[in-house]
Structures are given as C-alpha cells and as structure tokens.
Design an enzyme around this catalytic site. Structure first.
Site, PDB file in Angstrom:
ATOM      1  N   THR A 164       3.173 -21.333   5.970  1.00  0.00           N
ATOM      2  CA  THR A 164       2.398 -22.259   6.803  1.00  0.00           C
ATOM      3  C   THR A 164       3.263 -22.657   7.997  1.00  0.00           C
ATOM      4  O   THR A 164       4.489 -22.657   7.896  1.00  0.00           O
ATOM      5  CB  THR A 164       2.034 -23.492   5.941  1.00  0.00           C
ATOM      6  OG1 THR A 164       1.057 -23.081   5.004  1.00  0.00           O
ATOM      7  CG2 THR A 164       1.520 -24.665   6.757  1.00  0.00           C
ATOM      8  N   ARG A 192     -11.975 -24.075  -0.680  1.00  0.00           N
ATOM      9  CA  ARG A 192     -10.840 -24.975  -0.956  1.00  0.00           C
ATOM     10  C   ARG A 192     -10.236 -25.466   0.373  1.00  0.00           C
ATOM     11  O   ARG A 192     -10.028 -24.705   1.294  1.00  0.00           O
ATOM     12  CB  ARG A 192      -9.785 -24.222  -1.754  1.00  0.00           C
ATOM     13  CG  ARG A 192      -8.505 -25.017  -2.070  1.00  0.00           C
ATOM     14  CD  ARG A 192      -7.382 -24.704  -1.114  1.00  0.00           C
ATOM     15  NE  ARG A 192      -6.109 -25.290  -1.545  1.00  0.00           N
ATOM     16  CZ  ARG A 192      -5.014 -25.332  -0.804  1.00  0.00           C
ATOM     17  NH1 ARG A 192      -5.032 -24.831   0.404  1.00  0.00           N
ATOM     18  NH2 ARG A 192      -3.905 -25.862  -1.258  1.00  0.00           N
ATOM     19  N   VAL A 193      -9.966 -26.747   0.427  1.00  0.00           N
ATOM     20  CA  VAL A 193      -9.277 -27.312   1.591  1.00  0.00           C
ATOM     21  C   VAL A 193      -7.969 -27.928   1.113  1.00  0.00           C
ATOM     22  O   VAL A 193      -7.958 -28.700   0.149  1.00  0.00           O
ATOM     23  CB  VAL A 193     -10.150 -28.385   2.290  1.00  0.00           C
ATOM     24  CG1 VAL A 193      -9.402 -28.989   3.476  1.00  0.00           C
ATOM     25  CG2 VAL A 193     -11.481 -27.782   2.738  1.00  0.00           C
ATOM     26  N   GLY A 194      -6.881 -27.571   1.765  1.00  0.00           N
ATOM     27  CA  GLY A 194      -5.576 -28.097   1.392  1.00  0.00           C
ATOM     28  C   GLY A 194      -5.216 -29.332   2.203  1.00  0.00           C
ATOM     29  O   GLY A 194      -6.082 -30.024   2.749  1.00  0.00           O
ATOM     30  N   ASP A 195      -3.936 -29.611   2.277  1.00  0.00           N
ATOM     31  CA  ASP A 195      -3.455 -30.800   2.994  1.00  0.00           C
ATOM     32  C   ASP A 195      -3.410 -30.624   4.496  1.00  0.00           C
ATOM     33  O   ASP A 195      -3.472 -31.610   5.257  1.00  0.00           O
ATOM     34  CB  ASP A 195      -2.036 -31.131   2.529  1.00  0.00           C
ATOM     35  CG  ASP A 195      -1.082 -29.965   2.822  1.00  0.00           C
ATOM     36  OD1 ASP A 195      -1.294 -28.873   2.258  1.00  0.00           O
ATOM     37  OD2 ASP A 195      -0.162 -30.143   3.638  1.00  0.00           O
ATOM     38  N   THR A 215       4.446 -28.937   4.551  1.00  0.00           N
ATOM     39  CA  THR A 215       4.129 -27.627   3.985  1.00  0.00           C
ATOM     40  C   THR A 215       4.465 -27.662   2.499  1.00  0.00           C
ATOM     41  O   THR A 215       5.361 -28.403   2.086  1.00  0.00           O
ATOM     42  CB  THR A 215       4.905 -26.506   4.697  1.00  0.00           C
ATOM     43  OG1 THR A 215       4.802 -25.301   3.927  1.00  0.00           O
ATOM     44  CG2 THR A 215       6.378 -26.848   4.869  1.00  0.00           C
ATOM     45  N   GLY A 216       3.721 -26.906   1.712  1.00  0.00           N
ATOM     46  CA  GLY A 216       3.971 -26.896   0.271  1.00  0.00           C
ATOM     47  C   GLY A 216       2.657 -26.842  -0.470  1.00  0.00           C
ATOM     48  O   GLY A 216       1.615 -26.498   0.113  1.00  0.00           O
ATOM     49  N   GLY A 218      -0.582 -27.780  -1.449  1.00  0.00           N
ATOM     50  CA  GLY A 218      -1.477 -28.702  -0.755  1.00  0.00           C
ATOM     51  C   GLY A 218      -2.084 -29.761  -1.652  1.00  0.00           C
ATOM     52  O   GLY A 218      -2.281 -30.910  -1.234  1.00  0.00           O
TER      53      GLY A 218
HETATM   54  N1  ASP Z   1       0.164 -26.660   2.344  1.00  0.00           N
HETATM   55  C1  ASP Z   1      -0.544 -25.406   2.471  1.00  0.00           C
HETATM   56  C2  ASP Z   1      -1.837 -25.483   1.683  1.00  0.00           C
HETATM   57  O1  ASP Z   1      -1.824 -25.970   0.569  1.00  0.00           O
HETATM   58  C3  ASP Z   1       0.247 -24.225   2.003  1.00  0.00           C
HETATM   59  C4  ASP Z   1       1.676 -24.146   2.475  1.00  0.00           C
HETATM   60  O2  ASP Z   1       2.199 -25.045   3.096  1.00  0.00           O
HETATM   61  O3  ASP Z   1       2.292 -23.113   2.217  1.00  0.00           O
HETATM   62  O4  ASP Z   1      -2.839 -24.993   2.139  1.00  0.00           O
END
Ligand code: ASP
Length: 292
Positions: A164, A192-195, A215-216, A218
């Site tokens: 990301t 799906r929606v992440g952070d 990042t990480g 979500g």
């Molecule tokens: N945070 C992102 C998500 O969950 C993924 C990532 O940062 O690698 O969509």
C-alpha cells in the site's frame, strides 16, 4: 519558516531482499516528486497527490496498477486524502480500474459535496469531472495474479499484501496533508473496504496535530482508528507519538502495520511492527533519507 517536507511509504509487510532496493528507490523518487511540486509553488495537497500518483503508476506497489485482486480476480481500489486547515477530505472505495484513485479522491475533496463515493457511483462521478477510467487489462499485472494464486493455494498468509502507498506533507506554513492508496488485501471479499479510504483510520490530517498515513491489516486499523490516534498522541516528539500509538495498536487489537507521521512543525515519526515498510523523507535543503 518550516523547511517543507514530504514523507512517503510503500506499505508495511515483508518485501523480499530481491525487490527491496527497488521498493525503497520508488518511495524516495515519489517523495522527491512531491517535494518538487512544493518547491515549484504547488500546494501541500498537490504534493501529496503527486507523490501517491507516482507510486500508483509503479506496478511494484499494491496501489493503482499492480494493486491486489479480490477473490473474484477483480481490482477494487481504495484511496483517500485529507488536508488539515479545514479538515476537508475525499475518498473512494471499491473503485473499478482507474489509473489514479487518489486523483479521484482529490476531485471529490475539491467538489465538496460528499466525502466518500463507492464503486459505480465513484466511476460516475469520475466521468462527470472528466477523469477517464482505465481497464483491467491495463492495470492487472501478472504479479498480482500470482499473489492471488498464492493466496488461493494458502501460500500467502492472511491475504495481506503489503505494498500500500501513502504520503504525508508539511508545507512552509505548517499546513499538513495525508494521502493513502491501495488495492487492499489479496483475495478480499468483493465489496470489502479497508482502512485506507476511512478518514481517522488509514488517513488523517489536522493542522493542530499533524498528518498520518497508515498501512497494515485494515480491519485492525479500522477498529483502532490508528491515523487519528497517532496524530493526537501527547508525546513530546513525533517519533515517540508514532511508536507509542503503534505499540498500543499491537496490544489492543493485535495490529500489524506501520505509520508515517508529520507534525505541523515539520518533525517526522515513522514506526512499523512488520519486517519492512519502505519509506522516504524528502526535506527542502537536505538529502533524501530512505529506508525500510
Ligand atoms: N491497509 C490496507 C488494507 O487493509 C493494506 C495494506 O496496508 O497493506 O486494505
């Protein structure tokens, strides 16, 4: 006057040794591209957008071209950006192929009517403001297909891609901006929606406290509200605020990931609890610092 600064990340995770140099070089180029925008008289929003666009174009990262695929093998892109003077924000989620999701988030911020649009509605808005759609053929890479295959065969743990991208900017006047863009996690459910597109979770900017891009995983970042937590940390230094928030994120929700943070005085904090998170700091008058 503050020396303007642009900080970028290319995703928390575990980038292999074979790709790590290129990964770090790409985030450094992106930070420098953002700083060049500021030095040419552009705004902090322009700079953050430019830095993220540079990484969206680069197929090495999980954003824009090369983004991770859903369980159905499709691209659903998430992006957001936010500025700290008036707390204006723009975000898109579940976006079909567009070369620069962050540009669409920016258009939404400028439009001002809504903060976030999803999927088909976001694509319609793009058409209305003259931003052209791309195609799956142009944006789905062989390596994204291979990552999905790996996930299907159980070789990619947790479906978490890494890669990301994000940028935080502080201009000479202490105005801060944050921007983040992603394809999300590998093999995620459709819808799906992440952070990343959620203000306060993946992206936050406030001229009173600072700007942060996360990042990480979500789901954990969403539950913890990581970006705003980092910005509001009472610690004396930006670095301590980033580190302490990330530790709490790990303790409370078993979170894995990383953050980049800039305060309105231009000081920077960078923290991760994963093996790698490519990052770079481009500050006016100084050599770019980059690492993982
Ligand atoms: N945070 C992102 C998500 O969950 C993924 C990532 O940062 O690698 O969509």
């Amino acid at each position: 006057m503050i020396a303007p600064v642009v900080v970028t990340h290319g995703g928390a995770g575990r980038v292999g040794a074979d790709r790590l140099d290129a990964h770090v070089a790409g985030v450094a180029r992106a930070a420098e591209a953002g700083l060049a925008v500021l030095e040419a008289g552009g705004t902090a929003l322009d700079a953050a957008q430019r830095a993220v666009e540079a990484m969206e174009t680069d197929p090495l990262y999980n954003a824009g071209t090369g983004g991770s695929l859903t369980e159905a093998g499709t691209l659903e892109l998430d992006a957001s950006l936010m500025e700290g003077a008036f707390l204006r924000g723009g975000a898109v989620c579940c976006l079909p192929p567009f070369e620069h999701p962050v540009a669409l988030a920016r258009a939404l911020l400028e439009d001002g009517r809504h903060v976030m649009l999803a999927g088909e509605g976001a694509a319609r808005f793009a058409a209305a403001v003259g931003i052209e759609a791309s195609t799956p053929e142009a944006m789905i890479t062989e390596s994204a297909k291979a990552r999905l295959e790996g996930w299907r065969e159980g070789r990619v743990g947790e479906g978490w891609a890494g890669g990301t991208v994000g940028a935080v900017v502080c201009d000479a006047g202490g105005h801060v901006v944050a921007a983040t863009s992603t394809g999300g996690t590998v093999g995620k459910r459709v819808g799906r929606v992440g952070d990343t597109p959620i203000l306060g979770a993946g992206t936050w900017a406030d001229d009173r406290t600072g700007a942060c891009s996360c990042t990480g995983i979500g789901e954990a970042i969403l539950r913890f509200g990581l970006a705003r937590t980092v910005c509001e940390g009472p610690e004396a230094s930006a670095q301590d605020a980033a580190r302490v928030a990330l530790r709490a994120f790990e303790a409370r929700v078993s979170g894995e990931g990383g953050v980049i943070f800039v305060r309105p005085d231009g000081t920077v904090g960078i923290a991760r609890n994963t093996e790698t998170m490519s990052h770079a700091i481009a500050r006016a008058g100084e050599a770019t610092v980059a690492g993982h």
